[in-house]
Write a protein that holds these residues in place. Structure first.
Motif, PDB file in Angstrom:
ATOM      1  N   UNK A 111       0.849  -1.191   0.000  1.00 43.07           N
ATOM      2  CA  UNK A 111       0.000   0.000   0.000  1.00 43.07           C
ATOM      3  C   UNK A 111       0.880   1.236   0.000  1.00 43.07           C
ATOM      4  N   UNK A 112       0.603   2.145  -0.932  1.00 41.24           N
ATOM      5  CA  UNK A 112       1.327   3.406  -0.988  1.00 41.24           C
ATOM      6  C   UNK A 112       0.287   4.504  -0.791  1.00 41.24           C
ATOM      7  N   UNK A 113       0.478   5.335   0.239  1.00 42.90           N
ATOM      8  CA  UNK A 113      -0.588   6.285   0.579  1.00 42.90           C
ATOM      9  C   UNK A 113      -0.787   7.341  -0.506  1.00 42.90           C
ATOM     10  N   UNK A 114       0.177   7.511  -1.430  1.00 41.47           N
ATOM     11  CA  UNK A 114       0.017   8.509  -2.490  1.00 41.47           C
ATOM     12  C   UNK A 114      -0.551   7.909  -3.769  1.00 41.47           C
ATOM     13  N   UNK A 115      -0.227   6.629  -4.023  1.00 38.28           N
ATOM     14  CA  UNK A 115      -0.558   6.073  -5.339  1.00 38.28           C
ATOM     15  C   UNK A 115      -1.534   4.905  -5.263  1.00 38.28           C
ATOM     16  N   UNK A 116      -2.050   4.619  -4.075  1.00 38.90           N
ATOM     17  CA  UNK A 116      -2.983   3.486  -3.955  1.00 38.90           C
ATOM     18  C   UNK A 116      -2.209   2.181  -3.806  1.00 38.90           C
ATOM     19  N   UNK A 117      -2.826   1.102  -4.299  1.00 30.97           N
ATOM     20  CA  UNK A 117      -2.233  -0.221  -4.080  1.00 30.97           C
ATOM     21  C   UNK A 117      -1.335  -0.602  -5.250  1.00 30.97           C
ATOM     22  N   UNK A 118      -0.108  -1.025  -4.918  1.00 33.38           N
ATOM     23  CA  UNK A 118       0.829  -1.468  -5.951  1.00 33.38           C
ATOM     24  C   UNK A 118       0.795  -2.990  -5.976  1.00 33.38           C
ATOM     25  N   UNK A 119       0.495  -3.534  -7.151  1.00 34.89           N
ATOM     26  CA  UNK A 119       0.366  -4.983  -7.307  1.00 34.89           C
ATOM     27  C   UNK A 119       1.644  -5.522  -7.939  1.00 34.89           C
ATOM     28  N   UNK A 120       2.218  -6.567  -7.345  1.00 37.36           N
ATOM     29  CA  UNK A 120       3.435  -7.162  -7.916  1.00 37.36           C
ATOM     30  C   UNK A 120       3.055  -8.503  -8.537  1.00 37.36           C
ATOM     31  N   UNK A 121       3.413  -8.697  -9.797  1.00 41.73           N
ATOM     32  CA  UNK A 121       2.925  -9.875 -10.516  1.00 41.73           C
ATOM     33  C   UNK A 121       4.019 -10.504 -11.367  1.00 41.73           C
ATOM     34  N   UNK A 122       3.744 -11.715 -11.856  1.00 36.63           N
ATOM     35  CA  UNK A 122       4.657 -12.409 -12.760  1.00 36.63           C
ATOM     36  C   UNK A 122       3.836 -12.822 -13.985  1.00 36.63           C
ATOM     37  N   UNK A 123       4.302 -12.457 -15.185  1.00 36.72           N
ATOM     38  CA  UNK A 123       3.561 -12.771 -16.413  1.00 36.72           C
ATOM     39  C   UNK A 123       3.892 -14.200 -16.850  1.00 36.72           C
ATOM     40  N   UNK A 124       2.855 -15.020 -17.025  1.00 49.17           N
ATOM     41  CA  UNK A 124       3.073 -16.394 -17.505  1.00 49.17           C
ATOM     42  C   UNK A 124       2.879 -16.502 -19.017  1.00 49.17           C
ATOM     43  N   UNK A 125       1.835 -15.852 -19.545  1.00 49.45           N
ATOM     44  CA  UNK A 125       1.579 -15.856 -20.992  1.00 49.45           C
ATOM     45  C   UNK A 125       1.181 -14.459 -21.417  1.00 49.45           C
ATOM     46  N   UNK A 126       1.471 -14.143 -22.697  1.00 48.44           N
ATOM     47  CA  UNK A 126       1.053 -12.846 -23.223  1.00 48.44           C
ATOM     48  C   UNK A 126       1.937 -11.717 -22.714  1.00 48.44           C
ATOM     49  N   UNK A 127       1.459 -10.484 -22.877  1.00 47.37           N
ATOM     50  CA  UNK A 127       2.231  -9.334 -22.419  1.00 47.37           C
ATOM     51  C   UNK A 127       1.264  -8.237 -21.979  1.00 47.37           C
ATOM     52  N   UNK A 128       1.772  -7.305 -21.200  1.00 48.89           N
ATOM     53  CA  UNK A 128       0.918  -6.204 -20.708  1.00 48.89           C
ATOM     54  C   UNK A 128       1.603  -4.889 -21.069  1.00 48.89           C
TER      55      UNK A 128
END
Length: 595
Positions: A199-216
């Motif tokens: 949780x970052x009080x300035x930017x909201x919630x930061x999600x940490x993820x790992x890409x298995x297929x495709x791209x973002x």
């Protein structure tokens, strides 16, 4: 993708994971010399003070080899048994693991359990023998232990020292050569696993993820499958020491996503991210649900701060997915939360983090475990707090959780450890000599006995050599009773406990003695009683503070003095009926430190 490597570091507590991670970050010039410090990835004050890792930390490094540039995503994980859920989440995002063993201590219980976690996820294991520069190092003996454990060749084991920086290049080369590149379909629909969030009080919630297929890509419209919510990817990037924004994150890589999410409930660790326009059909199988072992109530000291505490708990849960909680009320403490923790250290850390990071002052009640009660009407109910236990005449059987505890120790401490475990109602299942002077003992034990001070006592009697790892086994019937503590005839629900009948008398007596020392004296007498049902089994009295009402009567008739004393006696009696007893926070914690 063939230049990507995702790996984590696993080991027992204090075998040098964070120090080795520091050296790798230095060697790959990920961080400028001036920004370098010890335990670089441990960004919580608590972690630095205690010298332990509490959270898993991810960082991306670049490493050139044979004219090619490789990208490493390294995750440093905790070593303590209470934080094994963090480890399981990190392992889900990796293809390989560095198994670090201290050359002077050898293999310990948590090394084995983390290793099994990694093997069950099909990770490639690179064994590293750390701290070989120590005078007490035994590289040959410990190498044999590693070979027995994972069946590798002797030349596969890398000798290193995080402190001196020995063998760091060998480790990085081995990561490139032995750990496979991530697999996945770059052209398939997006499929990414959330394995952490902050949780970052300035930017909201930061999600940490790992890409298995495709791209973002930045600006994509994405959807979280479990919650069904949709967001715009306002910012995506990779995790250096600082966050590094990028336009695109491809298959196999690890990154963060910021999309202005404000509600903590909307992010679930283990959820799958996909595109709204071209969604994937299947969600990634996340990791197993967390199984809390220890339950305790957390209450705000000021009842008006209940909502603030709820906010703090939600934010803390983002950062610590193994925390489970639900609201509850107590007659003594008002509104609060019933929380599930993975162990006593976890409970201590959560309480400390609430106080430091969110400025909350909280009271924690006596920890207990979850019992299964079968009533006389043959109904099953779950009880995680003494207040929920039905009356004794309605109970048919109480079942308590058992664990399978693995203790690895030097053989000279076997006797004392066995007697400690027997004292805690443990049953010896197995005893294996790993080497001539290292024994692995396996016990079946009731979890309620392990919850309080078992780990501390185990470390004390074995001079810190014994290591404990446990896994949940099953529920078995036990002769459990509810022990109530009463102050002036009123039950204090926050001090009640569910204990084994054989230990109830001893427990009640010691608790009453301890409370007598901790409860401040009042103008009236306070009776502290321990009771099972209607039967009082122990009593202590906190004497009243005496006020000398006869000071002003010098000389004169005795009847005047008697009249004053009678008046005082009536006053004390009335005071005792209306007076309430202040219970300090230490009294709630006294139960933990009964010895």
């Amino acid at each position: 993708m063939k230049h990507l490597r995702n790996f984590c570091i696993i080991a027992h507590i204090d075998h040098g994971k964070s120090t080795l991670a520091d050296r790798m970050i230095e060697f790959t010039n990920t961080v400028q010399k001036r920004d370098m410090m010890n335990q670089l990835l441990d960004d919580m004050d608590l972690e630095r003070e205690r010298g332990i890792t509490i959270k898993s930390h991810a960082i991306q490094m670049q490493y050139p080899k044979d004219g090619e540039l490789y990208t490493f995503n390294l995750i440093d994980t905790p070593g303590h048994v209470d934080f094994s859920y963090e480890v399981s989440r990190s392992i889900a995002a990796c293809e390989g693991a560095l198994l670090i063993v201290d050359a002077s201590q050898g293999i310990e219980a948590q090394t084995i359990s983390n290793l099994y976690l990694a093997i069950s996820h099909d990770l490639e294991i690179i064994p590293v023998l750390n701290k070989i520069d120590l005078p007490g190092a035994m590289p040959d003996e410990v190498s044999d232990q590693i070979i027995d454990l994972i069946g590798c060749k002797k030349e596969d084991i890398i000798h290193a020292s995080g402190k001196e920086g020995i063998g760091i290049k060998d480790i990085l080369d081995a990561v490139v050569e032995r750990i496979p590149a991530p697999k996945g379909e770059p052209t398939a629909p997006l499929q990414a696993l959330i394995f952490d969030s902050t949780f970052n009080s300035y930017r909201g919630i930061e999600v940490i993820f790992r890409v298995y297929n495709g791209e973002i890509r930045k600006g994509d419209k994405v959807k979280f499958i479990n919650t069904g919510k949709e967001y715009h990817a306002d910012e995506i990037g990779t995790l250096g020491l600082e966050q590094e924004p990028k336009q695109i994150i491809k298959t196999g890589d690890v990154g963060y996503l910021i999309s202005g999410i404000k509600e903590a409930k909307e992010v679930k660790v283990g959820d799958t991210i996909t595109h709204v326009a071209n969604p994937t059909v299947t969600a990634i199988q996340g990791f197993e649900e967390v199984k809390p072992m220890v339950f305790a109530g957390i209450y705000p000291v000021e009842t008006s701060e209940f909502e603030d505490l709820r906010d703090a708990m939600e934010k803390l849960q983002l950062n610590d997915a193994s925390l489970v909680w639900e609201p509850e009320t107590s007659a003594a403490l008002g509104f609060g939360f019933r929380c599930g923790f993975l162990g006593m250290l976890h409970m201590e850390i959560v309480q400390e983090r609430l106080e430091r990071e969110f400025d909350m002052t909280v009271i924690t009640t006596v920890p207990s475990v979850k019992f299964k009660v079968i009533t006389t009407a043959n109904e099953e109910m779950w009880v995680s707090a003494p207040a929920e236990l039905p009356e004794p005449n309605l109970i048919n059987i109480i079942e308590e959780p058992y664990i399978k505890a693995q203790i690895i120790t030097k053989s000279e401490y076997t006797g004392v450890i066995m007697s400690l475990c027997m004292d805690k109602r443990g049953i010896l299942v197995n005893q294996i000599y790993l080497t001539t002077d290292r024994v692995e003992l396996t016990f079946d034990m009731p979890l309620s006995e392990v919850v309080f001070d078992f780990f501390d006592r185990l470390k004390t009697i074995s001079r810190g050599y014994a290591s404990l790892d446990y896994e949940y086994k099953d529920y078995e019937p036990g002769d459990m009773v509810k022990l109530d503590i009463m102050l002036n005839g009123e039950k204090v629900d926050a001090l009640s406990a569910i204990v084994h009948r054989d230990k109830a008398y001893d427990w009640g007596k010691r608790l009453c003695e301890k409370l007598r020392e901790l409860i401040p004296r009042q103008q009236f007498e306070i009776a502290i009683q321990a009771a099972i049902g209607q039967k009082i089994i122990a009593r202590e009295t906190v004497k009243a503070l005496r006020k000398d009402v006869l000071a002003k009567c010098y000389g004169g008739d005795i009847s005047r003095k008697r009249k004053l004393l009678e008046k005082q006696k009536k006053g004390k009696k009335r005071m005792r009926q209306v007076g309430n007893v202040e219970i300090p926070q230490e009294a709630f914690m006294a139960v933990l430190k009964l010895d």
